[in-house]
Motif scaffolding. Structure first.
Motif, PDB file in Angstrom:
ATOM      1  N   LYS A 178    -143.215  42.736  -5.823  1.00 62.28           N
ATOM      2  CA  LYS A 178    -144.517  42.085  -5.670  1.00 62.28           C
ATOM      3  C   LYS A 178    -144.664  41.544  -4.254  1.00 62.28           C
ATOM      4  N   THR A 179    -143.701  40.762  -3.853  1.00 62.12           N
ATOM      5  CA  THR A 179    -143.695  40.221  -2.501  1.00 62.12           C
ATOM      6  C   THR A 179    -142.292  39.719  -2.183  1.00 62.12           C
ATOM      7  N   LEU A 180    -142.029  39.470  -0.932  1.00 62.61           N
ATOM      8  CA  LEU A 180    -140.761  38.861  -0.554  1.00 62.61           C
ATOM      9  C   LEU A 180    -140.690  37.432  -1.102  1.00 62.61           C
ATOM     10  N   ASP A 181    -139.496  36.889  -1.206  1.00 66.66           N
ATOM     11  CA  ASP A 181    -139.341  35.501  -1.636  1.00 66.66           C
ATOM     12  C   ASP A 181    -140.048  34.580  -0.646  1.00 66.66           C
ATOM     13  N   GLN A 182    -140.482  33.420  -1.137  1.00 71.61           N
ATOM     14  CA  GLN A 182    -141.115  32.466  -0.240  1.00 71.61           C
ATOM     15  C   GLN A 182    -140.184  32.152   0.928  1.00 71.61           C
ATOM     16  N   ARG A 183    -140.762  32.004   2.074  1.00 71.00           N
ATOM     17  CA  ARG A 183    -139.950  31.859   3.280  1.00 71.00           C
ATOM     18  C   ARG A 183    -139.063  30.607   3.229  1.00 71.00           C
ATOM     19  N   THR A 184    -139.596  29.506   2.709  1.00 74.13           N
ATOM     20  CA  THR A 184    -138.799  28.276   2.641  1.00 74.13           C
ATOM     21  C   THR A 184    -137.558  28.474   1.781  1.00 74.13           C
ATOM     22  N   ALA A 185    -137.754  29.094   0.609  1.00 74.93           N
ATOM     23  CA  ALA A 185    -136.627  29.340  -0.292  1.00 74.93           C
ATOM     24  C   ALA A 185    -135.630  30.304   0.328  1.00 74.93           C
ATOM     25  N   ALA A 186    -136.149  31.319   1.037  1.00 75.61           N
ATOM     26  CA  ALA A 186    -135.278  32.299   1.675  1.00 75.61           C
ATOM     27  C   ALA A 186    -134.448  31.662   2.784  1.00 75.61           C
ATOM     28  N   ASP A 187    -135.088  30.791   3.563  1.00 74.40           N
ATOM     29  CA  ASP A 187    -134.359  30.106   4.641  1.00 74.40           C
ATOM     30  C   ASP A 187    -133.261  29.208   4.073  1.00 74.40           C
ATOM     31  N   GLN A 188    -133.556  28.527   2.969  1.00 73.00           N
ATOM     32  CA  GLN A 188    -132.550  27.677   2.338  1.00 73.00           C
ATOM     33  C   GLN A 188    -131.389  28.506   1.802  1.00 73.00           C
ATOM     34  N   ALA A 189    -131.694  29.680   1.294  1.00 68.57           N
ATOM     35  CA  ALA A 189    -130.645  30.566   0.783  1.00 68.57           C
ATOM     36  C   ALA A 189    -129.717  31.024   1.904  1.00 68.57           C
ATOM     37  N   VAL A 190    -130.273  31.269   3.083  1.00 72.78           N
ATOM     38  CA  VAL A 190    -129.448  31.662   4.238  1.00 72.78           C
ATOM     39  C   VAL A 190    -128.508  30.525   4.618  1.00 72.78           C
ATOM     40  N   VAL A 191    -129.025  29.295   4.593  1.00 75.27           N
ATOM     41  CA  VAL A 191    -128.198  28.135   4.935  1.00 75.27           C
ATOM     42  C   VAL A 191    -127.045  27.987   3.951  1.00 75.27           C
ATOM     43  N   LYS A 192    -127.304  28.189   2.666  1.00 79.12           N
ATOM     44  CA  LYS A 192    -126.265  28.038   1.645  1.00 79.12           C
ATOM     45  C   LYS A 192    -125.142  29.054   1.825  1.00 79.12           C
ATOM     46  N   LEU A 193    -125.461  30.186   2.404  1.00 75.91           N
ATOM     47  CA  LEU A 193    -124.426  31.201   2.621  1.00 75.91           C
ATOM     48  C   LEU A 193    -123.345  30.712   3.570  1.00 75.91           C
ATOM     49  N   THR A 194    -123.706  29.790   4.454  1.00 71.88           N
ATOM     50  CA  THR A 194    -122.748  29.317   5.459  1.00 71.88           C
ATOM     51  C   THR A 194    -122.277  27.898   5.199  1.00 71.88           C
ATOM     52  N   GLU A 195    -122.665  27.296   4.064  1.00 68.44           N
ATOM     53  CA  GLU A 195    -122.213  25.951   3.752  1.00 68.44           C
ATOM     54  C   GLU A 195    -120.724  25.974   3.430  1.00 68.44           C
ATOM     55  N   PRO A 196    -119.996  24.903   3.796  1.00 70.45           N
ATOM     56  CA  PRO A 196    -118.546  24.871   3.561  1.00 70.45           C
ATOM     57  C   PRO A 196    -118.178  24.519   2.128  1.00 70.45           C
ATOM     58  N   ALA A 197    -118.733  25.239   1.166  1.00 68.74           N
ATOM     59  CA  ALA A 197    -118.410  24.965  -0.234  1.00 68.74           C
ATOM     60  C   ALA A 197    -116.952  25.288  -0.522  1.00 68.74           C
ATOM     61  N   GLN A 198    -116.430  26.348   0.117  1.00 69.55           N
ATOM     62  CA  GLN A 198    -115.035  26.726  -0.090  1.00 69.55           C
ATOM     63  C   GLN A 198    -114.107  25.649   0.438  1.00 69.55           C
ATOM     64  N   THR A 199    -114.501  24.985   1.523  1.00 65.84           N
ATOM     65  CA  THR A 199    -113.663  23.928   2.094  1.00 65.84           C
ATOM     66  C   THR A 199    -113.471  22.810   1.086  1.00 65.84           C
ATOM     67  N   ALA A 200    -114.558  22.384   0.429  1.00 61.73           N
ATOM     68  CA  ALA A 200    -114.462  21.313  -0.554  1.00 61.73           C
ATOM     69  C   ALA A 200    -113.548  21.704  -1.699  1.00 61.73           C
ATOM     70  N   ALA A 201    -113.624  22.969  -2.132  1.00 64.06           N
ATOM     71  CA  ALA A 201    -112.777  23.432  -3.230  1.00 64.06           C
ATOM     72  C   ALA A 201    -111.314  23.390  -2.852  1.00 64.06           C
ATOM     73  N   VAL A 202    -110.975  23.772  -1.626  1.00 67.20           N
ATOM     74  CA  VAL A 202    -109.588  23.773  -1.183  1.00 67.20           C
ATOM     75  C   VAL A 202    -109.051  22.360  -1.079  1.00 67.20           C
ATOM     76  N   VAL A 203    -109.849  21.427  -0.541  1.00 63.52           N
ATOM     77  CA  VAL A 203    -109.421  20.032  -0.426  1.00 63.52           C
ATOM     78  C   VAL A 203    -109.153  19.450  -1.803  1.00 63.52           C
ATOM     79  N   LYS A 204    -109.994  19.743  -2.761  1.00 59.53           N
ATOM     80  CA  LYS A 204    -109.808  19.242  -4.117  1.00 59.53           C
ATOM     81  C   LYS A 204    -108.522  19.784  -4.714  1.00 59.53           C
ATOM     82  N   LYS A 205    -108.248  21.066  -4.474  1.00 59.66           N
ATOM     83  CA  LYS A 205    -107.024  21.668  -4.992  1.00 59.66           C
ATOM     84  C   LYS A 205    -105.785  21.042  -4.363  1.00 59.66           C
ATOM     85  N   ASP A 206    -105.829  20.820  -3.035  1.00 54.33           N
ATOM     86  CA  ASP A 206    -104.704  20.209  -2.341  1.00 54.33           C
ATOM     87  C   ASP A 206    -104.475  18.779  -2.820  1.00 54.33           C
ATOM     88  N   LYS A 207    -105.554  18.062  -3.125  1.00 47.30           N
ATOM     89  CA  LYS A 207    -105.424  16.698  -3.625  1.00 47.30           C
ATOM     90  C   LYS A 207    -104.708  16.692  -4.953  1.00 47.30           C
TER      91      LYS A 207
END
Length: 210
Positions: A178-207
């Protein structure tokens, strides 16, 4: 043989042997009571030492050790994904609706993507894409540029072509588009791809391991 006065003749003394005038002492009970008292005093002393440790700083030592353990936790590096400006996208229309390829290419250009070829899909895809679309690229793009382009069109199928030599991607528009995703939502999705979510998971495991 003599009978002590007041004994009523019940006991007789023969030779040098005399009857006991009182019951024997219960030494077993006295020993058990003494052992119990020592054990109770030991428990009280141990509990006192624990309280002293808490209020004299040993607790802080434990907290400092935990903090040092967390400090040593090594975060996983976040993979650097390509920016839209470094990704070239070919846009092809596999539907019977005219103008979708150009319209979509223009919108992708506004969002920072480079545009390559724009036109109708080839025979391999023409009128054969039932979903929103297909994202096609080289094998190396599977975990790099394809996810970035995928943020613009949720639900698009991602495929790789081992024979493709260049790094360009194809966006093939399907019948469900129908159409591309809304630009705001798409931009937020790009940001989430580079968020350090894996870093938080590793710190929790080490703790937990600490």
């Amino acid at each position: 043989m003599l009978t002590p006065p007041g004994m009523g003749g019940k006991y007789r003394i023969t030779g040098e042997t005399y009857p006991r005038m009182r019951p024997p002492r219960r030494r077993g009970r006295l020993v058990a009571a003494a052992v119990g008292s020592v054990a109770a005093l030991g428990l009280v002393g141990w509990g006192t030492l624990q309280l002293v440790d808490v209020f004299t700083g040993n607790r802080h030592t434990s907290d400092a050790a935990s903090a040092a353990c967390l400090k040593k936790a090594s975060p996983l590096p976040v993979k650097a994904l390509p920016k839209p400006g470094t990704i070239t996208v070919n846009v092809y229309n596999a539907t019977t609706r005219a103008g979708l390829a150009k319209q979509t290419a223009d919108e992708l250009k506004k969002r920072g993507f480079k545009i390559g070829d724009v036109g109708n899909a080839g025979k391999d895809f023409d009128k054969k894409v039932k979903g929103t679309g297909v994202l096609l690229g080289p094998a190396a793009a599977l975990d790099t540029s394809l996810p970035v382009l995928g943020t613009q069109l949720t639900g698009a199928e991602r495929r790789t072509d081992a024979a493709r030599k260049n790094a360009t991607l194809d966006l093939i528009i399907g019948d469900g588009f129908k159409t591309l995703d809304q630009r705001t939502a798409a931009d937020q999705a790009v940001v989430k791809l580079t968020e350090p979510a894996q870093t938080a998971a590793v710190v929790k495991k080490d703790k937990k391991n600490c």
